[in-house]
Design a protein around this motif. Structure first.
Motif, PDB file in Angstrom:
ATOM      1  N   ALA A  16      82.160  47.870  31.970  1.00 46.58           N
ATOM      2  CA  ALA A  16      81.597  46.667  31.358  1.00 46.58           C
ATOM      3  C   ALA A  16      82.603  45.999  30.429  1.00 46.58           C
ATOM      4  O   ALA A  16      82.697  44.775  30.381  1.00 46.58           O
ATOM      5  N   CYS A  17      83.379  46.789  29.717  1.00 48.50           N
ATOM      6  CA  CYS A  17      84.383  46.245  28.793  1.00 48.50           C
ATOM      7  C   CYS A  17      85.435  45.429  29.551  1.00 48.50           C
ATOM      8  O   CYS A  17      85.870  44.389  29.086  1.00 48.50           O
ATOM      9  N   VAL A  18      85.808  45.881  30.733  1.00 43.30           N
ATOM     10  CA  VAL A  18      86.847  45.216  31.518  1.00 43.30           C
ATOM     11  C   VAL A  18      86.291  44.032  32.320  1.00 43.30           C
ATOM     12  O   VAL A  18      86.926  42.989  32.415  1.00 43.30           O
ATOM     13  N   PHE A  19      85.087  44.161  32.890  1.00 39.83           N
ATOM     14  CA  PHE A  19      84.599  43.173  33.852  1.00 39.83           C
ATOM     15  C   PHE A  19      83.493  42.252  33.351  1.00 39.83           C
ATOM     16  O   PHE A  19      82.860  41.577  34.157  1.00 39.83           O
ATOM     17  N   THR A  20      83.242  42.207  32.071  1.00 38.95           N
ATOM     18  CA  THR A  20      82.255  41.272  31.537  1.00 38.95           C
ATOM     19  C   THR A  20      82.925  40.303  30.580  1.00 38.95           C
ATOM     20  O   THR A  20      83.853  40.666  29.870  1.00 38.95           O
ATOM     21  N   PRO A  21      82.465  39.051  30.559  1.00 36.39           N
ATOM     22  CA  PRO A  21      83.044  38.105  29.614  1.00 36.39           C
ATOM     23  C   PRO A  21      82.636  38.439  28.183  1.00 36.39           C
ATOM     24  O   PRO A  21      81.639  39.137  27.965  1.00 36.39           O
ATOM     25  N   PRO A  22      83.373  37.954  27.202  1.00 36.94           N
ATOM     26  CA  PRO A  22      83.015  38.212  25.804  1.00 36.94           C
ATOM     27  C   PRO A  22      81.587  37.750  25.498  1.00 36.94           C
ATOM     28  O   PRO A  22      81.156  36.700  25.972  1.00 36.94           O
ATOM     29  N   THR A  24      78.855  39.233  26.537  1.00 33.48           N
ATOM     30  CA  THR A  24      77.928  39.708  27.562  1.00 33.48           C
ATOM     31  C   THR A  24      78.019  41.222  27.619  1.00 33.48           C
ATOM     32  O   THR A  24      79.113  41.771  27.666  1.00 33.48           O
ATOM     33  N   THR A  25      76.881  41.905  27.613  1.00 31.28           N
ATOM     34  CA  THR A  25      76.909  43.361  27.617  1.00 31.28           C
ATOM     35  C   THR A  25      76.829  43.958  29.014  1.00 31.28           C
ATOM     36  O   THR A  25      77.443  44.974  29.288  1.00 31.28           O
ATOM     37  N   ASP A  26      76.075  43.341  29.927  1.00 29.08           N
ATOM     38  CA  ASP A  26      75.908  43.887  31.269  1.00 29.08           C
ATOM     39  C   ASP A  26      76.660  43.028  32.278  1.00 29.08           C
ATOM     40  O   ASP A  26      76.545  41.800  32.270  1.00 29.08           O
ATOM     41  N   PRO A  27      77.437  43.654  33.183  1.00 30.60           N
ATOM     42  CA  PRO A  27      78.170  42.885  34.190  1.00 30.60           C
ATOM     43  C   PRO A  27      77.217  42.224  35.188  1.00 30.60           C
ATOM     44  O   PRO A  27      76.114  42.708  35.428  1.00 30.60           O
ATOM     45  N   ARG A  28      77.655  41.104  35.765  1.00 35.91           N
ATOM     46  CA  ARG A  28      76.827  40.372  36.731  1.00 35.91           C
ATOM     47  C   ARG A  28      76.771  41.060  38.072  1.00 35.91           C
ATOM     48  O   ARG A  28      75.752  41.003  38.763  1.00 35.91           O
ATOM     49  N   VAL A  29      77.872  41.671  38.501  1.00 35.07           N
ATOM     50  CA  VAL A  29      77.908  42.478  39.726  1.00 35.07           C
ATOM     51  C   VAL A  29      78.741  43.718  39.451  1.00 35.07           C
ATOM     52  O   VAL A  29      79.526  43.755  38.513  1.00 35.07           O
ATOM     53  N   CYS A  30      78.564  44.749  40.258  1.00 36.54           N
ATOM     54  CA  CYS A  30      79.264  46.011  40.061  1.00 36.54           C
ATOM     55  C   CYS A  30      79.826  46.496  41.400  1.00 36.54           C
ATOM     56  O   CYS A  30      79.580  45.872  42.433  1.00 36.54           O
ATOM     57  N   PRO A  31      80.554  47.594  41.417  1.00 35.50           N
ATOM     58  CA  PRO A  31      81.092  48.103  42.688  1.00 35.50           C
ATOM     59  C   PRO A  31      80.001  48.459  43.707  1.00 35.50           C
ATOM     60  O   PRO A  31      80.261  48.491  44.904  1.00 35.50           O
ATOM     61  N   ASN A  32      78.785  48.688  43.255  1.00 37.24           N
ATOM     62  CA  ASN A  32      77.681  48.979  44.166  1.00 37.24           C
ATOM     63  C   ASN A  32      77.209  47.725  44.910  1.00 37.24           C
ATOM     64  O   ASN A  32      76.574  47.825  45.947  1.00 37.24           O
ATOM     65  N   CYS A  33      77.519  46.557  44.411  1.00 41.35           N
ATOM     66  CA  CYS A  33      77.117  45.273  45.018  1.00 41.35           C
ATOM     67  C   CYS A  33      78.164  44.844  46.039  1.00 41.35           C
ATOM     68  O   CYS A  33      78.933  43.914  45.804  1.00 41.35           O
ATOM     69  N   GLU A  34      78.219  45.500  47.179  1.00 37.81           N
ATOM     70  CA  GLU A  34      79.251  45.223  48.174  1.00 37.81           C
ATOM     71  C   GLU A  34      79.129  43.835  48.783  1.00 37.81           C
ATOM     72  O   GLU A  34      80.112  43.280  49.256  1.00 37.81           O
ATOM     73  N   ASP A  35      77.925  43.242  48.792  1.00 36.38           N
ATOM     74  CA  ASP A  35      77.731  41.945  49.427  1.00 36.38           C
ATOM     75  C   ASP A  35      77.703  40.788  48.430  1.00 36.38           C
ATOM     76  O   ASP A  35      77.428  39.656  48.789  1.00 36.38           O
TER      77      ASP A  35
END
Length: 52
Positions: A16-22, A24-35
């Motif tokens: 979350a620290c790497v892939f979320t904008p300042p 925002t606590t929860d990422p919009r998509v994750c590695p589980n969201c392949e599509d």
């Protein structure tokens, strides 16, 4: 606990620290969201299957 906003899958604090904008606590998509992919401020369907 942090969760993906798209699929509600658990994500680590480091991810979350790497892939979320300042601010925002929860990422919009994750590695589980392949599509799904991030597209600016939105989430959209992936144009390719990423080899799966």
């Amino acid at each position: 606990m942090l969760n993906c906003q798209n699929c509600v899958w658990f994500v680590t604090t480091s991810y979350a620290c790497v892939f979320t904008p300042p601010g925002t606590t929860d990422p919009r998509v994750c590695p589980n969201c392949e599509d799904e992919v991030r597209d600016g401020a939105a989430v959209r369907d992936a144009r390719s299957s990423c080899g799966t």
